[in-house]
Design a protein around this motif. Structure first.
Motif, PDB file in Angstrom:
ATOM      1  N   MET A   1      74.651 -22.878  45.288  1.00 43.62           N
ATOM      2  CA  MET A   1      74.761 -23.610  46.600  1.00 43.62           C
ATOM      3  C   MET A   1      75.971 -23.066  47.230  1.00 43.62           C
ATOM      4  O   MET A   1      75.913 -22.531  48.512  1.00 43.62           O
ATOM      5  CB  MET A   1      74.719 -24.810  46.305  1.00 43.62           C
ATOM      6  N   GLU A   2      77.336 -23.007  46.840  1.00 44.52           N
ATOM      7  CA  GLU A   2      78.364 -22.601  47.232  1.00 44.52           C
ATOM      8  C   GLU A   2      78.290 -21.071  47.523  1.00 44.52           C
ATOM      9  O   GLU A   2      78.956 -20.728  48.555  1.00 44.52           O
ATOM     10  CB  GLU A   2      79.554 -22.772  46.422  1.00 44.52           C
ATOM     11  N   THR A   3      77.672 -20.249  46.964  1.00 38.91           N
ATOM     12  CA  THR A   3      77.683 -18.896  46.889  1.00 38.91           C
ATOM     13  C   THR A   3      76.726 -18.461  48.420  1.00 38.91           C
ATOM     14  O   THR A   3      77.009 -17.562  48.993  1.00 38.91           O
ATOM     15  CB  THR A   3      76.767 -18.153  45.873  1.00 38.91           C
ATOM     16  N   ASP A   4      75.716 -19.462  48.412  1.00 39.83           N
ATOM     17  CA  ASP A   4      74.989 -18.989  49.616  1.00 39.83           C
ATOM     18  C   ASP A   4      75.816 -19.455  50.906  1.00 39.83           C
ATOM     19  O   ASP A   4      75.788 -18.912  51.874  1.00 39.83           O
ATOM     20  CB  ASP A   4      73.753 -20.078  49.747  1.00 39.83           C
ATOM     21  N   PHE A   5      76.664 -20.667  50.928  1.00 41.49           N
ATOM     22  CA  PHE A   5      77.314 -20.961  51.936  1.00 41.49           C
ATOM     23  C   PHE A   5      78.447 -20.056  52.404  1.00 41.49           C
ATOM     24  O   PHE A   5      78.731 -19.709  53.259  1.00 41.49           O
ATOM     25  CB  PHE A   5      78.348 -22.239  51.830  1.00 41.49           C
ATOM     26  N   ASN A   6      79.191 -19.383  51.262  1.00 43.79           N
ATOM     27  CA  ASN A   6      80.082 -18.279  51.345  1.00 43.79           C
ATOM     28  C   ASN A   6      79.533 -16.989  52.002  1.00 43.79           C
ATOM     29  O   ASN A   6      80.146 -16.411  52.708  1.00 43.79           O
ATOM     30  CB  ASN A   6      80.738 -17.954  49.880  1.00 43.79           C
ATOM     31  N   ALA A   7      78.097 -16.734  51.427  1.00 44.71           N
ATOM     32  CA  ALA A   7      77.418 -15.316  52.073  1.00 44.71           C
ATOM     33  C   ALA A   7      77.405 -15.667  53.423  1.00 44.71           C
ATOM     34  O   ALA A   7      77.477 -14.744  54.228  1.00 44.71           O
ATOM     35  CB  ALA A   7      76.330 -15.260  51.217  1.00 44.71           C
ATOM     36  N   LYS A   8      76.691 -17.030  53.973  1.00 45.09           N
ATOM     37  CA  LYS A   8      76.494 -17.185  55.342  1.00 45.09           C
ATOM     38  C   LYS A   8      77.815 -17.192  56.005  1.00 45.09           C
ATOM     39  O   LYS A   8      77.715 -16.747  57.227  1.00 45.09           O
ATOM     40  CB  LYS A   8      75.862 -18.466  55.601  1.00 45.09           C
TER      41      LYS A   8
END
Length: 119
Positions: A1-8
């Motif tokens: 979930m945090e990875t998705d946020f960081n990618a966005k």
């Protein structure tokens, strides 16, 4: 979930930076859509209401404009050069501050350079 946020977040930051460099090359409509979506953080629905078009039209325009910004960067490389320049300046600043801490004139020049980067 945090990875998705960081990618966005990384994508948002990149598009905003590319817009800073190449936004003046876009059509007014492209620039408005990108600005409202990325800088103003409006949703597709809000932008579609602002322009009285479908959400799909807004989405399609934003995606095409993102590709256009990326193509400009591929051709001109202004953002890449900016990032590389700033990395070199940071490295230079570290060397100056660690190896030449007692050189007042050199430190003054580095301070002036860092102030220029802030603006």
């Amino acid at each position: 979930m945090e990875t998705d946020f960081n990618a966005k977040l990384a994508k948002d930051n990149r598009i905003n930076a590319l817009f800073d460099f190449y936004g003046s090359l876009l059509t007014p409509k492209q620039a408005d859509y990108i600005r409202q979506y990325y800088a103003d953080d409006l949703s597709l629905g809000e932008i579609s209401e602002n322009f009285n078009v479908s959400r799909q039209a807004v989405y399609d325009n934003i995606r095409r404009t993102e590709l256009t910004l990326e193509r400009y960067e591929e051709r001109m490389g202004l953002y890449q050069k900016f990032v590389a320049r700033n990395q070199l300046i940071d490295q230079l600043a570290q060397v100056v501050h660690t190896k030449h801490a007692d050189d007042g004139q050199l430190n003054e020049l580095m301070n002036r350079l860092e102030k220029l980067e802030e603006n």
